[in-house]
Design an enzyme around this catalytic site. Structure first.
Site, PDB file in Angstrom:
ATOM      1  N   LYS A  64       0.997  -1.182   0.084  1.00 15.51           N
ATOM      2  CA  LYS A  64      -0.122  -0.029  -0.120  1.00 15.51           C
ATOM      3  C   LYS A  64       0.906   1.244   0.042  1.00 15.51           C
ATOM      4  O   LYS A  64       0.603   2.306  -0.755  1.00 15.51           O
ATOM      5  CB  LYS A  64      -0.921   0.045   1.262  1.00 15.51           C
ATOM      6  CG  LYS A  64      -2.103  -1.013   1.181  1.00 15.51           C
ATOM      7  CD  LYS A  64      -2.966  -1.019   2.288  1.00 15.51           C
ATOM      8  CE  LYS A  64      -4.125  -1.948   2.314  1.00 15.51           C
ATOM      9  NZ  LYS A  64      -4.672  -2.030   3.672  1.00 15.51           N
ATOM     10  N   GLN A 108      -5.356  -1.647   9.621  1.00 15.26           N
ATOM     11  CA  GLN A 108      -5.317  -2.921   8.939  1.00 15.26           C
ATOM     12  C   GLN A 108      -6.082  -4.034   9.857  1.00 15.26           C
ATOM     13  O   GLN A 108      -5.741  -3.886  10.939  1.00 15.26           O
ATOM     14  CB  GLN A 108      -3.908  -3.164   8.750  1.00 15.26           C
ATOM     15  CG  GLN A 108      -3.679  -4.798   7.935  1.00 15.26           C
ATOM     16  CD  GLN A 108      -4.133  -4.365   6.721  1.00 15.26           C
ATOM     17  OE1 GLN A 108      -3.990  -3.443   5.768  1.00 15.26           O
ATOM     18  NE2 GLN A 108      -4.594  -5.624   6.021  1.00 15.26           N
ATOM     19  N   ASP A 131     -11.174   3.417   4.396  1.00 16.21           N
ATOM     20  CA  ASP A 131     -11.954   1.863   4.396  1.00 16.21           C
ATOM     21  C   ASP A 131     -13.193   1.943   4.018  1.00 16.21           C
ATOM     22  O   ASP A 131     -13.962   0.876   3.833  1.00 16.21           O
ATOM     23  CB  ASP A 131     -11.175   1.129   5.221  1.00 16.21           C
ATOM     24  CG  ASP A 131     -10.753  -0.064   5.158  1.00 16.21           C
ATOM     25  OD1 ASP A 131     -10.168  -0.279   3.861  1.00 16.21           O
ATOM     26  OD2 ASP A 131      -9.842  -0.877   5.692  1.00 16.21           O
TER      27      ASP A 131
END
Length: 302
Positions: A64, A108, A131
């Site tokens: 990422k 995460q 997200d």
């Protein structure tokens, strides 16, 4: 024994190349980031938080960061030890919420035991929730208001729109009802004018429902769940699942939730695994980060 209906003995579905689409999308984002910086003097910044030392997550997080830099954005990595308390994690999120150089925040998942993922996710400012998993953004999606959408469903939608264009009136069946993929994708497809059915663990005859689908999306994490005879001839199949299996010779390979060798003989279009939905997830994270920066700087997504 599963049998496979076929359009013709030599029929092969068209492959939906998510890798190529994601590459083009990332290049477009890079150009848009350059234009945004030129107009406002702001470089979008993405903060990624990883708690613990899961090797697979570490690789994913570093990828990422690489993609973020390639898109012309700033990447801020926060690698926290397994012993991090929830209060320490929430304090970091609050600092990032207030930091004007940070436009997107991603924690995460999964988190180590003892950390409340729901509480942590909801601590992220909705405008920075790239997200799209916080309750505010989930609620906005549910009632048709603009917001940040989870990356994998957004990637699926972009692939479908590229392949099919106007999807109004098509019957979309989503197998899997997770908050991460199934539910948000069902809402996105509903907003596109599809007739949407969602199958889950309590669905009585998932195969019969799947055979009605013009668009079949499978997101269960159960490798090989969907056989060729579950698919309506000519349907568009999006396989979100990805599982590493061990072969009889001891080697491993990645497979999806759909038995590809059977499905490719029936479907009209299909995503391969790997190389289908997977590459779209990080590309859509970058897209969401730019959207968040636009919202925070200009008050508008575009």
């Amino acid at each position: 024994m599963s049998t496979t209906p076929s359009l013709s003995s030599d029929h092969q579905a068209s492959l939906i190349d998510g890798k190529a689409f994601a590459t083009a999308l990332r290049e477009q984002i890079r150009e848009d980031v350059r234009a945004f910086h030129g107009a406002h003097g702001v470089t979008p910044g993405l903060a990624v938080i990883l708690v613990g030392n899961d090797p697979a997550s570490e690789v994913y997080v570093r990828n990422k960061a690489i993609q973020t830099h390639h898109a012309g954005m700033r990447s801020f990595m926060h690698m926290l030890p397994e012993t991090t308390t929830e209060e320490e994690l929430l304090a970091l999120i609050e600092r990032l919420n207030k930091d004007p150089e940070i436009h997107g925040i991603l924690v995460q998942l999964p988190l180590p035991n003892g950390l409340d993922a729901r509480r942590v996710t909801n601590a992220i400012r909705p405008e920075k929730d790239v997200d799209g998993l916080g309750e505010i953004n989930a609620g906005r999606l549910a009632i048709g208001l603009p917001g940040l959408v989870p990356c994998t469903p957004l990637g699926c939608l972009l692939l479908l729109k590229d392949q099919l264009g106007d999807m109004r009136g098509q019957h979309a069946v989503v197998i899997g009802s997770s908050n991460l993929v199934g539910k948000p994708l069902a809402l996105l497809l509903l907003a596109e004018g599809c007739t949407v059915s969602v199958a889950h663990i309590h669905t009585r005859d998932t195969a019969a429902l799947a055979r009605q689908a013009d668009i079949l999306v499978v997101a269960t994490g159960c490798s090989g769940l969907v056989r060729g005879d579950w698919i309506k001839p000519g349907a568009t199949v999006i396989d979100v699942g990805i599982t590493r299996i061990t072969l009889p010779n001891g080697k491993t390979r990645l497979v999806g939730d759909v038995v590809f060798d059977e499905a490719v003989k029936v479907a009209g279009r299909i995503t391969p695994v790997p190389g289908g939905v997977g590459p779209m997830t990080i590309a859509c994270l970058l897209k969401n980060t730019l959207t968040a920066a636009k919202l925070l700087v200009t008050g508008k997504a575009e």
